[in-house]
Design a protein around this motif. Structure first.
Motif, PDB file in Angstrom:
ATOM      1  N   PRO A 184     -67.404 -23.291  58.444  1.00 47.69           N
ATOM      2  CA  PRO A 184     -66.999 -23.843  59.738  1.00 47.69           C
ATOM      3  C   PRO A 184     -67.723 -23.230  60.938  1.00 47.69           C
ATOM      4  O   PRO A 184     -67.819 -23.867  61.985  1.00 47.69           O
ATOM      5  N   GLN A 185     -68.249 -22.035  60.790  1.00 49.93           N
ATOM      6  CA  GLN A 185     -68.968 -21.389  61.892  1.00 49.93           C
ATOM      7  C   GLN A 185     -70.470 -21.664  61.838  1.00 49.93           C
ATOM      8  O   GLN A 185     -71.224 -21.190  62.676  1.00 49.93           O
ATOM      9  N   ASN A 186     -70.910 -22.428  60.830  1.00 54.38           N
ATOM     10  CA  ASN A 186     -72.313 -22.774  60.614  1.00 54.38           C
ATOM     11  C   ASN A 186     -73.209 -21.534  60.577  1.00 54.38           C
ATOM     12  O   ASN A 186     -74.340 -21.554  61.059  1.00 54.38           O
ATOM     13  N   ILE A 187     -72.683 -20.459  60.002  1.00 50.89           N
ATOM     14  CA  ILE A 187     -73.428 -19.206  59.980  1.00 50.89           C
ATOM     15  C   ILE A 187     -74.551 -19.194  58.949  1.00 50.89           C
ATOM     16  O   ILE A 187     -75.442 -18.364  59.018  1.00 50.89           O
ATOM     17  N   MET A 188     -74.507 -20.116  58.015  1.00 49.88           N
ATOM     18  CA  MET A 188     -75.532 -20.149  56.981  1.00 49.88           C
ATOM     19  C   MET A 188     -76.742 -20.990  57.403  1.00 49.88           C
ATOM     20  O   MET A 188     -77.668 -21.176  56.628  1.00 49.88           O
ATOM     21  N   GLY A 202     -90.483  -6.823  49.314  1.00 51.17           N
ATOM     22  CA  GLY A 202     -90.155  -8.234  49.475  1.00 51.17           C
ATOM     23  C   GLY A 202     -89.019  -8.717  48.599  1.00 51.17           C
ATOM     24  O   GLY A 202     -88.949  -9.895  48.265  1.00 51.17           O
ATOM     25  N   LYS A 203     -88.115  -7.826  48.235  1.00 51.46           N
ATOM     26  CA  LYS A 203     -86.958  -8.179  47.403  1.00 51.46           C
ATOM     27  C   LYS A 203     -85.686  -8.108  48.241  1.00 51.46           C
ATOM     28  O   LYS A 203     -85.539  -7.221  49.088  1.00 51.46           O
ATOM     29  N   VAL A 204     -84.748  -9.008  47.995  1.00 56.40           N
ATOM     30  CA  VAL A 204     -83.454  -8.967  48.678  1.00 56.40           C
ATOM     31  C   VAL A 204     -82.668  -7.771  48.144  1.00 56.40           C
ATOM     32  O   VAL A 204     -82.466  -7.653  46.934  1.00 56.40           O
ATOM     33  N   ILE A 205     -82.245  -6.890  49.056  1.00 51.94           N
ATOM     34  CA  ILE A 205     -81.486  -5.713  48.636  1.00 51.94           C
ATOM     35  C   ILE A 205     -80.063  -5.693  49.193  1.00 51.94           C
ATOM     36  O   ILE A 205     -79.223  -4.965  48.698  1.00 51.94           O
ATOM     37  N   ARG A 206     -79.784  -6.519  50.203  1.00 52.93           N
ATOM     38  CA  ARG A 206     -78.443  -6.513  50.798  1.00 52.93           C
ATOM     39  C   ARG A 206     -78.148  -7.886  51.397  1.00 52.93           C
ATOM     40  O   ARG A 206     -78.989  -8.483  52.058  1.00 52.93           O
ATOM     41  N   ILE A 207     -76.925  -8.344  51.166  1.00 55.86           N
ATOM     42  CA  ILE A 207     -76.414  -9.577  51.768  1.00 55.86           C
ATOM     43  C   ILE A 207     -75.057  -9.253  52.365  1.00 55.86           C
ATOM     44  O   ILE A 207     -74.204  -8.679  51.687  1.00 55.86           O
ATOM     45  N   GLU A 208     -74.872  -9.622  53.621  1.00 58.40           N
ATOM     46  CA  GLU A 208     -73.611  -9.326  54.299  1.00 58.40           C
ATOM     47  C   GLU A 208     -73.110 -10.560  55.040  1.00 58.40           C
ATOM     48  O   GLU A 208     -73.729 -11.025  55.996  1.00 58.40           O
ATOM     49  N   ARG A 209     -72.008 -11.085  54.576  1.00 58.58           N
ATOM     50  CA  ARG A 209     -71.341 -12.232  55.197  1.00 58.58           C
ATOM     51  C   ARG A 209     -69.842 -11.965  55.196  1.00 58.58           C
ATOM     52  O   ARG A 209     -69.067 -12.609  54.497  1.00 58.58           O
ATOM     53  N   VAL A 210     -69.422 -10.999  55.973  1.00 54.23           N
ATOM     54  CA  VAL A 210     -68.032 -10.548  56.012  1.00 54.23           C
ATOM     55  C   VAL A 210     -67.221 -11.408  56.975  1.00 54.23           C
ATOM     56  O   VAL A 210     -67.685 -11.719  58.071  1.00 54.23           O
ATOM     57  N   SER A 211     -66.005 -11.783  56.551  1.00 57.78           N
ATOM     58  CA  SER A 211     -65.065 -12.540  57.392  1.00 57.78           C
ATOM     59  C   SER A 211     -65.751 -13.690  58.120  1.00 57.78           C
ATOM     60  O   SER A 211     -65.654 -13.827  59.335  1.00 57.78           O
ATOM     61  N   SER A 212     -66.422 -14.520  57.363  1.00 56.22           N
ATOM     62  CA  SER A 212     -67.202 -15.621  57.930  1.00 56.22           C
ATOM     63  C   SER A 212     -66.574 -16.985  57.694  1.00 56.22           C
ATOM     64  O   SER A 212     -67.199 -18.000  57.966  1.00 56.22           O
ATOM     65  N   SER A 213     -65.368 -17.018  57.131  1.00 58.75           N
ATOM     66  CA  SER A 213     -64.654 -18.270  56.839  1.00 58.75           C
ATOM     67  C   SER A 213     -65.379 -19.140  55.830  1.00 58.75           C
ATOM     68  O   SER A 213     -65.234 -20.357  55.825  1.00 58.75           O
ATOM     69  N   GLY A 254     -63.312 -11.041  52.956  1.00 62.62           N
ATOM     70  CA  GLY A 254     -62.773 -11.766  54.101  1.00 62.62           C
ATOM     71  C   GLY A 254     -63.162 -13.239  54.114  1.00 62.62           C
ATOM     72  O   GLY A 254     -63.077 -13.900  55.143  1.00 62.62           O
ATOM     73  N   ASN A 255     -63.601 -13.752  52.981  1.00 65.13           N
ATOM     74  CA  ASN A 255     -63.939 -15.162  52.821  1.00 65.13           C
ATOM     75  C   ASN A 255     -63.057 -15.732  51.707  1.00 65.13           C
ATOM     76  O   ASN A 255     -62.276 -15.013  51.100  1.00 65.13           O
ATOM     77  N   ASN A 256     -63.166 -16.997  51.463  1.00 65.90           N
ATOM     78  CA  ASN A 256     -62.391 -17.645  50.409  1.00 65.90           C
ATOM     79  C   ASN A 256     -63.347 -18.131  49.310  1.00 65.90           C
ATOM     80  O   ASN A 256     -63.511 -19.308  49.094  1.00 65.90           O
ATOM     81  N   LEU A 257     -63.980 -17.163  48.660  1.00 66.54           N
ATOM     82  CA  LEU A 257     -64.941 -17.455  47.604  1.00 66.54           C
ATOM     83  C   LEU A 257     -64.296 -17.218  46.248  1.00 66.54           C
ATOM     84  O   LEU A 257     -63.468 -16.328  46.114  1.00 66.54           O
ATOM     85  N   ASP A 258     -64.685 -18.012  45.261  1.00 65.51           N
ATOM     86  CA  ASP A 258     -64.107 -17.826  43.939  1.00 65.51           C
ATOM     87  C   ASP A 258     -65.210 -17.779  42.884  1.00 65.51           C
ATOM     88  O   ASP A 258     -66.340 -18.093  43.149  1.00 65.51           O
TER      89      ASP A 258
END
Length: 82
Positions: free
Chosen positions: A11-15, A40-51, A73-77
């Motif tokens: 809903p916040q269009n953060i992606m 060039g490798k992904v080492i961290r992903i942070e999407r806290v309380s993003s709905s 803080g998200n509703n992921l399953d």
């Protein structure tokens, strides 16, 4: 990335910055809240309380350099891949 495509709510269009196939160009990235190593490798992903809502994709298992994934803080399953 399959994770973005599998979301049922952003809903916040953060992606919106997560587009294109190449995430890391050396240690830099245009993807918001993603950290890349000098190699060039992904080492961290942070999407806290993003709905965010939806299933977690099994695609996470291909991120072999990932050391931190903060998604609380998200509703992921679904279970995280081993």
């Amino acid at each position: 990335m399959a994770f973005k495509d599998s979301l049922t709510a952003d809903p916040q269009n953060i992606m919106s910055s997560w587009s294109g196939e190449e995430v890391c160009s050396g240690s830099s990235t245009t993807w918001s809240r993603v950290t890349c190593s000098a190699e060039g490798k992904v080492i961290r992903i942070e999407r806290v309380s993003s709905s965010l809502a939806g299933p977690l994709s099994a695609e996470w298992s291909v991120l072999t350099a990932l050391t931190a994934m903060l998604l609380y803080g998200n509703n992921l399953d679904a279970r995280l891949p081993e």
